[in-house]
Scaffold this motif. Structure first.
Motif, PDB file in Angstrom:
ATOM      1  N   TRP A 188       0.814  -1.208   0.000  1.00 24.51           N
ATOM      2  CA  TRP A 188       0.000   0.000   0.000  1.00 24.51           C
ATOM      3  C   TRP A 188       0.849   1.260   0.000  1.00 24.51           C
ATOM      4  O   TRP A 188       1.915   1.313   0.620  1.00 24.51           O
ATOM      5  CB  TRP A 188      -0.925   0.010   1.225  1.00 24.51           C
ATOM      6  CG  TRP A 188      -2.002  -1.034   1.166  1.00 24.51           C
ATOM      7  CD1 TRP A 188      -1.966  -2.275   1.727  1.00 24.51           C
ATOM      8  CD2 TRP A 188      -3.253  -0.920   0.494  1.00 24.51           C
ATOM      9  NE1 TRP A 188      -3.120  -2.953   1.450  1.00 24.51           N
ATOM     10  CE2 TRP A 188      -3.939  -2.139   0.694  1.00 24.51           C
ATOM     11  CE3 TRP A 188      -3.866   0.075  -0.249  1.00 24.51           C
ATOM     12  CZ2 TRP A 188      -5.193  -2.389   0.182  1.00 24.51           C
ATOM     13  CZ3 TRP A 188      -5.122  -0.158  -0.765  1.00 24.51           C
ATOM     14  CH2 TRP A 188      -5.780  -1.374  -0.554  1.00 24.51           C
TER      15      TRP A 188
ATOM     16  N   PRO B  20      -3.794  10.844  -2.582  1.00 18.89           N
ATOM     17  CA  PRO B  20      -3.882   9.618  -3.381  1.00 18.89           C
ATOM     18  C   PRO B  20      -3.697   8.381  -2.497  1.00 18.89           C
ATOM     19  O   PRO B  20      -3.010   8.430  -1.476  1.00 18.89           O
ATOM     20  CB  PRO B  20      -2.739   9.767  -4.379  1.00 18.89           C
ATOM     21  CG  PRO B  20      -1.726  10.595  -3.642  1.00 18.89           C
ATOM     22  CD  PRO B  20      -2.515  11.552  -2.779  1.00 18.89           C
TER      23      PRO B  20
ATOM     24  N   THR C  27      -2.922   4.256  -3.341  1.00 22.57           N
ATOM     25  CA  THR C  27      -2.689   3.254  -4.380  1.00 22.57           C
ATOM     26  C   THR C  27      -2.194   1.964  -3.733  1.00 22.57           C
ATOM     27  O   THR C  27      -1.750   1.956  -2.569  1.00 22.57           O
ATOM     28  CB  THR C  27      -1.642   3.736  -5.407  1.00 22.57           C
ATOM     29  OG1 THR C  27      -0.401   3.978  -4.730  1.00 22.57           O
ATOM     30  CG2 THR C  27      -2.109   5.000  -6.107  1.00 22.57           C
TER      31      THR C  27
ATOM     32  N   SER D  62       0.037  -1.726  -4.930  1.00 20.40           N
ATOM     33  CA  SER D  62       0.687  -2.611  -5.893  1.00 20.40           C
ATOM     34  C   SER D  62       0.267  -4.036  -5.539  1.00 20.40           C
ATOM     35  O   SER D  62       0.682  -4.570  -4.492  1.00 20.40           O
ATOM     36  CB  SER D  62       2.203  -2.462  -5.835  1.00 20.40           C
ATOM     37  OG  SER D  62       2.592  -1.176  -6.270  1.00 20.40           O
TER      38      SER D  62
ATOM     39  N   ARG E   3      -0.830  -1.979 -10.628  1.00 25.23           N
ATOM     40  CA  ARG E   3      -0.808  -0.861  -9.677  1.00 25.23           C
ATOM     41  C   ARG E   3      -2.137  -0.143  -9.801  1.00 25.23           C
ATOM     42  O   ARG E   3      -2.468   0.413 -10.854  1.00 25.23           O
ATOM     43  CB  ARG E   3       0.355   0.074  -9.957  1.00 25.23           C
ATOM     44  CG  ARG E   3       0.510   1.175  -8.911  1.00 25.23           C
ATOM     45  CD  ARG E   3       1.804   1.941  -9.082  1.00 25.23           C
ATOM     46  NE  ARG E   3       1.960   2.951  -8.056  1.00 25.23           N
ATOM     47  CZ  ARG E   3       2.435   2.729  -6.833  1.00 25.23           C
ATOM     48  NH1 ARG E   3       2.788   1.495  -6.500  1.00 25.23           N
ATOM     49  NH2 ARG E   3       2.561   3.705  -5.954  1.00 25.23           N
ATOM     50  N   LEU E   4      -2.909  -0.155  -8.720  1.00 28.44           N
ATOM     51  CA  LEU E   4      -4.280   0.325  -8.756  1.00 28.44           C
ATOM     52  C   LEU E   4      -4.431   1.542  -7.858  1.00 28.44           C
ATOM     53  O   LEU E   4      -3.923   1.556  -6.720  1.00 28.44           O
ATOM     54  CB  LEU E   4      -5.239  -0.777  -8.296  1.00 28.44           C
ATOM     55  CG  LEU E   4      -5.132  -2.123  -9.027  1.00 28.44           C
ATOM     56  CD1 LEU E   4      -5.968  -3.166  -8.311  1.00 28.44           C
ATOM     57  CD2 LEU E   4      -5.550  -1.991 -10.476  1.00 28.44           C
ATOM     58  N   GLU E   5      -5.120   2.516  -8.335  1.00 30.33           N
ATOM     59  CA  GLU E   5      -5.436   3.691  -7.543  1.00 30.33           C
ATOM     60  C   GLU E   5      -6.903   3.634  -7.136  1.00 30.33           C
ATOM     61  O   GLU E   5      -7.772   3.257  -7.918  1.00 30.33           O
ATOM     62  CB  GLU E   5      -5.164   4.970  -8.335  1.00 30.33           C
ATOM     63  CG  GLU E   5      -5.403   6.236  -7.525  1.00 30.33           C
ATOM     64  CD  GLU E   5      -4.956   7.480  -8.267  1.00 30.33           C
ATOM     65  OE1 GLU E   5      -5.512   8.565  -7.981  1.00 30.33           O
ATOM     66  OE2 GLU E   5      -4.054   7.378  -9.134  1.00 30.33           O
TER      67      GLU E   5
END
Length: 690
Positions: free
Chosen positions: A84, A136, A138, A140, A157-159
């Motif tokens: 994270w 932000p 995000t 991984s 990799r997500l936001e």
């Protein structure tokens, strides 16, 4: 030794997957563009508010044929890893998973998800110097995607995507939360010995457990593929699982107790403590049956098979060879042993192949070879040749069932076992069902006992002179008896013609009949030195072989079908559950065109006008599972109920209860159960709800 080998395989597979994940480190741009077999996305249930808990949903969508893994993947695979990147004052909690499923490949049990699923993660939003909506968040994410043949390490990799103004995610998150099993508010106890893990989970006695399974979150502690044993002790559920893995005794364990295969269950934690012994056993009833009773059922089933129309002529004519032998006791004993060896070896071969296919992930059951059109075509040809020979249409002096000697007796035993397999269901259902759950060597022992029962009459004739003396003396009557025995064998051939037409189509069945007849002409002419018959066989076989292959096309199963008086729907487990939720009683039966008992039950019990009237009056829905051809959904459903084959009859009452009916049905059984149901709201409408 077996558990150690499987655990070694698990470590090697996991190590390989970790190395692949470590090697796969492309840039962030590449990660975002990666074409994964399991798509992932990350959404929040609300916009972040300081001092409150925000829930994130990590959603996964596997492609058809692919699956992802639970936190403990089982004997092979790899759990998800998350790194994270969140503001310093945020706190990310432990992921919460829905109930996984057990997927078995080549005897290796995995805890996985084949359909779309979401993992929920709680996030405590702490204080910050800037508004949380501008921060932000995000992650991984790395996971392993597998099909039946291939595993691929994947990552993204997500936001976090927050809901926009007016966007309603509440319904989605309600669905995701409903899939997460609740945590039991009381800790359980566990005891770990050198041989087994025993867990006591506090659970109300009224909780229904139709298909319980314990998914242990603690790694490398139990043998994941071993059968699990469940016991009720009041409001305590005791689970016993064989020991496996290399880890020392943990300080605590946790996991998910699944109630069924529909995603219902609870989460639990347990600490070392006293675990009750005894209690009432639940689940896997076949495993509760003493081995001696299972072996007795297999032996009795084999004995009864000798009365079947496809086996009785073979046994009778083989017995007459002993009558011709006169007082030669040594020859009789040798033939008895050879015949027994042929039967037992055939049963062991079929049983071993069945176990190997199931260990490889194939959903098959007993008599699976009769679901293959080419196998049935071969049996049809053999039955036609034997029928023609018994009827005197041509002579083959060396036919095994008519010849003396150990070789002929052994071949006859092989033949008898192969043609008898579709008749075993009603006589040894418990034994065959247990064979799918027991250790492989015990399962093979059951198959061998079935073969011994089938061979026992001829074996006794060989070793008991008093029984041989009861056989009639050789004489002209034997030729008449031989022709009489052509009738049941001919009926067997006709049944195989009908079955082959269902499997491969009518043109294919007709072509097979002609081909078998013409090859009989050829080989009969060869043995009898009739050149014209040989020429006819060659010419006509050359014409029919291409015709048979060209017309081979298995017919497609219809969505709905009809028997002589009943309209019914084809088996669909999802639709079955939907019908049950409406409170509609439903009768479900599983059959196959090659199952003699199934067809008798349908004729004398199911397809009766009195049954139809009762079903109509009480609004009873009907559903049939046709297992004539291979059907993985039906095979899985049968295996979950410890059934190795058909027939299987299930009665679902309006109150939601389920009853498994006997394998020998009567119309009264169905009528009485139907009339005990409450009247439907509209008794003129008996169609099942969609």
């Amino acid at each position: 030794m077996q558990a150690s080998s499987l655990n070694l395989f698990r470590y090697l597979a996991t190590l390989f997957a970790m190395l692949c994940l470590a090697a796969a480190t492309p840039s962030a741009a590449q990660v975002a563009q990666q074409d994964n077999y399991i798509d992932a996305s990350l959404i929040a249930d609300s916009r972040p508010v300081q001092g409150e808990t925000m829930w994130l949903a990590l959603r996964f969508s596997p492609r058809d044929g692919w699956h992802g893994y639970w936190s403990n993947p089982g004997e092979a695979g790899l759990g998800m890893e998350l790194d994270w990147d969140v503001p310093p004052h945020w706190s990310v909690g432990e992921p919460q998973y829905p109930v996984p499923h057990v997927l078995t490949f080549f005897g290796i049990a995995n805890h996985a998800y084949k359909d779309d699923y979401a993992v929920l993660i709680p996030v405590e939003v702490g204080r910050a110097d800037v508004p949380p909506t501008l921060l932000p968040a995000t992650v991984s994410a790395r996971w392993l995607a597998c099909s039946d043949e291939l595993c691929v390490p994947e990552q993204a990799r997500l936001e976090v995507r927050y809901p926009t103004a007016g966007e309603a995610l509440r319904a989605q998150f309600d669905e995701y939360r409903a899939a997460i099993p609740p945590m039991i508010d009381q800790e359980g106890d566990f005891a770990l010995s050198d041989t087994a893990l025993r867990v006591a989970i506090p659970l109300p006695q009224a909780t229904e457990l139709p298909q319980p399974h314990l998914f242990l979150g603690t790694l490398d502690t139990v043998d994941y593929s071993a059968p699990q044993r469940f016991y009720r002790d009041g409001d305590m559920l005791v689970v016993e699982i064989d020991r496996g893995g290399l880890r020392p005794t943990p300080d605590a364990i946790s996991g998910i107790l699944a109630f069924d295969d529909e995603g219902n269950g609870v989460r639990f934690t347990a600490l070392p403590g006293d675990v009750p012994t005894g209690g009432a056993r639940i689940g896997n009833p076949a495993l509760d049956t003493p081995l001696v009773l299972l072996l007795g059922g297999a032996l009795l089933g084999g004995l009864i098979l000798n009365l079947m129309p496809c086996v009785f002529p073979i046994l009778s004519l083989k017995a007459l060879t002993l009558a011709r032998a006169g007082g030669d006791g040594r020859q009789a004993r040798c033939e008895g042993l050879a015949y027994t060896a042929g039967v037992v070896i055939a049963c062991l071969a079929l049983g071993g192949l069945l176990l190997a296919l199931r260990a490889g992930g194939e959903q098959v059951g007993w008599a699976f070879q009769l679901q293959q059109p080419l196998v049935v075509a071969g049996l049809l040809a053999l039955a036609m040749w034997i029928t023609a020979n018994l009827a005197g249409l041509y002579e083959i002096p060396s036919l095994p069932i008519r010849s003396r000697g150990e070789g002929g007796a052994f071949a006859t035993g092989l033949l008898a076992a192969v043609v008898a397999t579709p008749c075993t269901g009603p006589f040894m259902a418990a034994a065959l069902g247990a064979a799918l759950l027991l250790d492989w060597w015990l399962a093979l022992l059951l198959f061998a006992t079935l073969g011994l029962g089938l061979a026992l009459p001829f074996l006794l004739l060989g070793f008991v002179p008093a029984l041989r003396r009861l056989l009639p003396k050789p004489g002209p009557w034997m030729e008449t008896f031989r022709k009489v025995m052509a009738v049941p064998m001919g009926l067997t051939a006709l049944a195989l013609v009908w079955l082959l037409s269902q499997l491969g189509g009518t043109p294919f069945a007709v072509a097979t009949v002609f081909l078998a007849g013409f090859t009989a002409l050829f080989f009969g002419g060869l043995l009898m030195r009739h050149k014209l018959a040989m020429l006819q066989g060659v010419v006509l076989a050359l014409v029919t072989i291409p015709f048979a292959l060209y017309n081979y096309e298995p017919p497609k199963a219809d969505d709905a079908a009809e028997t002589s008086i009943h309209s019914f729907s084809s088996f669909d487990e999802t639709r079955l559950q939907r019908i049950r939720t409406h409170g509609t009683p439903i009768f479900v039966w599983f059959t196959a065109d090659w199952c003699l008992t199934c067809k008798v039950n349908e004729r004398v019990a199911i397809e009766r006008e009195v049954v139809l009237r009762a079903f109509r009056e009480k609004g009873v829905a009907t559903m049939r599972g046709d297992w004539t051809r291979r059907d993985p959904e039906i095979s899985r459903f049968l295996a979950e109920r410890e059934m190795a084959g058909v027939p299987l009859y299930l009665w679902y009452a309006a109150d939601g209860s389920m009853e498994q009916l006997p394998q020998i049905l009567t119309s009264d059984m169905l009528v009485n159960r139907a009339m005990a149901q409450p009247d439907p709201p509209d008794i003129t409408h008996a169609s099942p709800p969609d």
